[in-house]
Write a protein that holds these residues in place. Structure first.
Motif, PDB file in Angstrom:
ATOM      1  N   THR A 158       0.855  -1.178   0.000  1.00 45.26           N
ATOM      2  CA  THR A 158       0.000   0.000   0.000  1.00 45.26           C
ATOM      3  C   THR A 158       0.898   1.237   0.000  1.00 45.26           C
ATOM      4  OG1 THR A 158      -0.106   0.253   2.404  1.00 45.26           O
ATOM      5  CG2 THR A 158      -1.681  -1.271   1.401  1.00 45.26           C
ATOM      6  N   ALA A 159       0.288   2.396   0.082  1.00 44.74           N
ATOM      7  CA  ALA A 159       1.077   3.628   0.072  1.00 44.74           C
ATOM      8  C   ALA A 159       1.995   3.717   1.292  1.00 44.74           C
ATOM      9  CB  ALA A 159       0.131   4.838   0.043  1.00 44.74           C
ATOM     10  N   ARG A 160       1.601   3.082   2.406  1.00 39.43           N
ATOM     11  CA  ARG A 160       2.381   3.204   3.641  1.00 39.43           C
ATOM     12  C   ARG A 160       3.072   1.923   4.074  1.00 39.43           C
ATOM     13  NH1 ARG A 160      -1.010   5.183   8.399  1.00 39.43           N
ATOM     14  NH2 ARG A 160       1.015   4.903   9.372  1.00 39.43           N
ATOM     15  N   ARG A 161       2.573   0.777   3.634  1.00 40.36           N
ATOM     16  CA  ARG A 161       3.064  -0.488   4.175  1.00 40.36           C
ATOM     17  C   ARG A 161       3.263  -1.523   3.076  1.00 40.36           C
ATOM     18  NH1 ARG A 161       2.117  -0.098   9.707  1.00 40.36           N
ATOM     19  NH2 ARG A 161       0.459   1.304  10.316  1.00 40.36           N
ATOM     20  N   GLU A 162       4.230  -2.405   3.326  1.00 37.92           N
ATOM     21  CA  GLU A 162       4.491  -3.521   2.426  1.00 37.92           C
ATOM     22  C   GLU A 162       4.640  -4.768   3.275  1.00 37.92           C
ATOM     23  OE1 GLU A 162       7.638  -4.535  -1.154  1.00 37.92           O
ATOM     24  OE2 GLU A 162       7.648  -2.573  -0.206  1.00 37.92           O
ATOM     25  N   GLY A 163       3.972  -5.855   2.909  1.00 37.75           N
ATOM     26  CA  GLY A 163       3.973  -7.020   3.787  1.00 37.75           C
ATOM     27  C   GLY A 163       4.040  -8.346   3.068  1.00 37.75           C
ATOM     28  N   ARG A 164       4.385  -9.379   3.840  1.00 39.54           N
ATOM     29  CA  ARG A 164       4.456 -10.761   3.383  1.00 39.54           C
ATOM     30  C   ARG A 164       3.726 -11.636   4.388  1.00 39.54           C
ATOM     31  NH1 ARG A 164       6.048  -8.091  -0.167  1.00 39.54           N
ATOM     32  NH2 ARG A 164       7.930  -8.244  -1.417  1.00 39.54           N
ATOM     33  N   ALA A 165       2.848 -12.509   3.903  1.00 41.12           N
ATOM     34  CA  ALA A 165       2.151 -13.458   4.781  1.00 41.12           C
ATOM     35  C   ALA A 165       3.062 -14.652   5.039  1.00 41.12           C
ATOM     36  CB  ALA A 165       0.850 -13.924   4.127  1.00 41.12           C
ATOM     37  N   LEU A 166       3.248 -14.985   6.323  1.00 38.65           N
ATOM     38  CA  LEU A 166       4.139 -16.095   6.659  1.00 38.65           C
ATOM     39  C   LEU A 166       3.402 -17.300   7.227  1.00 38.65           C
ATOM     40  CD1 LEU A 166       7.269 -14.324   8.203  1.00 38.65           C
ATOM     41  CD2 LEU A 166       6.705 -14.810   5.812  1.00 38.65           C
ATOM     42  N   TRP A 167       2.523 -17.065   8.208  1.00 39.66           N
ATOM     43  CA  TRP A 167       1.855 -18.187   8.852  1.00 39.66           C
ATOM     44  C   TRP A 167       0.373 -17.889   9.064  1.00 39.66           C
ATOM     45  CZ3 TRP A 167       6.664 -16.546  10.848  1.00 39.66           C
ATOM     46  CH2 TRP A 167       7.708 -17.456  10.641  1.00 39.66           C
ATOM     47  N   VAL A 168      -0.368 -18.981   9.254  1.00 37.33           N
ATOM     48  CA  VAL A 168      -1.776 -18.915   9.625  1.00 37.33           C
ATOM     49  C   VAL A 168      -1.916 -19.679  10.944  1.00 37.33           C
ATOM     50  CG1 VAL A 168      -4.119 -19.604   8.976  1.00 37.33           C
ATOM     51  CG2 VAL A 168      -2.542 -18.811   7.222  1.00 37.33           C
ATOM     52  N   PHE A 169      -2.749 -19.147  11.846  1.00 43.45           N
ATOM     53  CA  PHE A 169      -2.994 -19.841  13.108  1.00 43.45           C
ATOM     54  C   PHE A 169      -4.444 -19.611  13.525  1.00 43.45           C
ATOM     55  CE2 PHE A 169      -1.662 -15.590  14.212  1.00 43.45           C
ATOM     56  CZ  PHE A 169      -2.468 -15.232  15.281  1.00 43.45           C
ATOM     57  N   ASP A 170      -4.905 -20.476  14.408  1.00 44.40           N
ATOM     58  CA  ASP A 170      -6.271 -20.369  14.925  1.00 44.40           C
ATOM     59  C   ASP A 170      -6.218 -19.808  16.339  1.00 44.40           C
ATOM     60  OD1 ASP A 170      -7.622 -21.495  12.656  1.00 44.40           O
ATOM     61  OD2 ASP A 170      -6.778 -23.429  13.247  1.00 44.40           O
ATOM     62  N   ALA A 171      -6.819 -18.644  16.524  1.00 37.66           N
ATOM     63  CA  ALA A 171      -6.891 -18.032  17.854  1.00 37.66           C
ATOM     64  C   ALA A 171      -8.076 -18.641  18.591  1.00 37.66           C
ATOM     65  CB  ALA A 171      -7.056 -16.523  17.725  1.00 37.66           C
ATOM     66  N   PRO A 172      -7.870 -19.181  19.793  1.00 38.78           N
ATOM     67  CA  PRO A 172      -8.962 -19.839  20.504  1.00 38.78           C
ATOM     68  C   PRO A 172      -9.947 -18.886  21.177  1.00 38.78           C
ATOM     69  CG  PRO A 172      -6.946 -20.004  21.768  1.00 38.78           C
ATOM     70  CD  PRO A 172      -6.585 -19.354  20.468  1.00 38.78           C
ATOM     71  N   SER A 173      -9.513 -17.649  21.438  1.00 38.52           N
ATOM     72  CA  SER A 173     -10.397 -16.739  22.181  1.00 38.52           C
ATOM     73  C   SER A 173      -9.941 -15.301  21.989  1.00 38.52           C
ATOM     74  CB  SER A 173     -10.368 -17.081  23.678  1.00 38.52           C
ATOM     75  OG  SER A 173      -9.064 -16.874  24.192  1.00 38.52           O
ATOM     76  N   THR A 174     -10.776 -14.394  22.472  1.00 37.25           N
ATOM     77  CA  THR A 174     -10.386 -12.986  22.533  1.00 37.25           C
ATOM     78  C   THR A 174      -9.332 -12.817  23.632  1.00 37.25           C
ATOM     79  OG1 THR A 174     -12.592 -12.309  21.854  1.00 37.25           O
ATOM     80  CG2 THR A 174     -11.267 -10.656  22.983  1.00 37.25           C
ATOM     81  N   GLY A 175      -8.401 -11.909  23.420  1.00 34.21           N
ATOM     82  CA  GLY A 175      -7.423 -11.657  24.475  1.00 34.21           C
ATOM     83  C   GLY A 175      -6.084 -11.216  23.938  1.00 34.21           C
ATOM     84  N   ASP A 176      -5.100 -11.135  24.852  1.00 31.60           N
ATOM     85  CA  ASP A 176      -3.748 -10.704  24.507  1.00 31.60           C
ATOM     86  C   ASP A 176      -2.899 -11.920  24.164  1.00 31.60           C
ATOM     87  OD1 ASP A 176      -4.283  -7.991  24.954  1.00 31.60           O
ATOM     88  OD2 ASP A 176      -3.937  -8.219  27.110  1.00 31.60           O
ATOM     89  N   TYR A 177      -2.299 -11.890  22.997  1.00 31.41           N
ATOM     90  CA  TYR A 177      -1.453 -12.974  22.517  1.00 31.41           C
ATOM     91  C   TYR A 177      -0.004 -12.497  22.519  1.00 31.41           C
ATOM     92  CZ  TYR A 177      -5.589 -15.546  21.097  1.00 31.41           C
ATOM     93  OH  TYR A 177      -6.786 -16.226  21.104  1.00 31.41           O
TER      94      TYR A 177
END
Length: 194
Positions: free
Chosen positions: A108-127
């Motif tokens: 994008t105009a401000r950011r450039e990224g690469r997808a590395l991993w996928v994971f399943d978050a079990p709940s809302t909260g701090d990871y």
């Protein structure tokens, strides 16, 4: 009964369809760009080597790295995964299983990224996230990331962008192909008459 050449009206129809396709592509570009930009800006971010991110709900999430000039070198997601040691802990301290993400990128105009991993978050909260790269190998020539970004879903949650681009592109291609076929048939007809 003698054949007649294809009508010139086909040229007009094809021209109108191609122009409409180009117009739709021009109109779609800013909309799709803003969708991608908004999706990327909504990611939760941490420092380049980890920290805490708050996820608002359970489900599949994508782990991205972001940085300046990631496209200046190859910087393929596989190269980052091969050199990385990563750990993501759920709010209860349990480590999560990571799977290789589809090799998606954004710029994008401000950011450039690469997808590395996928994971399943079990709940809302701090990871809690930790990330380190082994950059001592002779083959490492990639750009180190500026931060980590966590996005909801697999990849970018803007699935309508790519199908619409394909639809517009295929419509323009079909119109141009129809014009070419009409021109070929007309030429063939006139060559057979003379």
């Amino acid at each position: 009964m003698r054949d007649h050449p294809p009508s010139k009206r086909w040229y007009r129809v094809c021209s109108v369809l191609a122009l409409l396709g180009f117009g739709a592509a021009i109109a779609w570009w800013p909309y799709s760009t803003s969708r991608v930009y908004d999706a990327v800006e909504a990611f939760e971010r941490a420092a380049p080597y980890g920290g805490q991110v708050r996820l608002d709900g359970p489900g599949k999430h994508t782990f991205w790295i972001e940085g300046a000039c990631l496209s200046c070198h190859d910087n393929e997601p596989e190269q980052y995964r091969d050199a990385a040691t990563v750990r993501i802990e759920a709010p209860d301290g349990r480590p999560l299983r990571l799977r290789a993400a589809p090799s998606r990128v954004f710029n994008t105009a401000r950011r450039e990224g690469r997808a590395l991993w996928v994971f399943d978050a079990p709940s809302t909260g701090d990871y809690r996230i930790s990330l380190a790269f082994d950059t001592d190998g002779e083959e490492w020539d990639n750009t180190l990331p500026d931060d980590i970004a966590i996005g909801r879903g697999e990849g970018l949650p803007v699935g309508i962008v790519r199908p619409m681009a394909m639809l517009v592109g295929s419509g323009v291609t079909a119109a141009l192909a129809l014009a070419a076929i009409t021109a070929w048939r007309r030429r063939r007809y006139f060559d057979s008459v003379t």
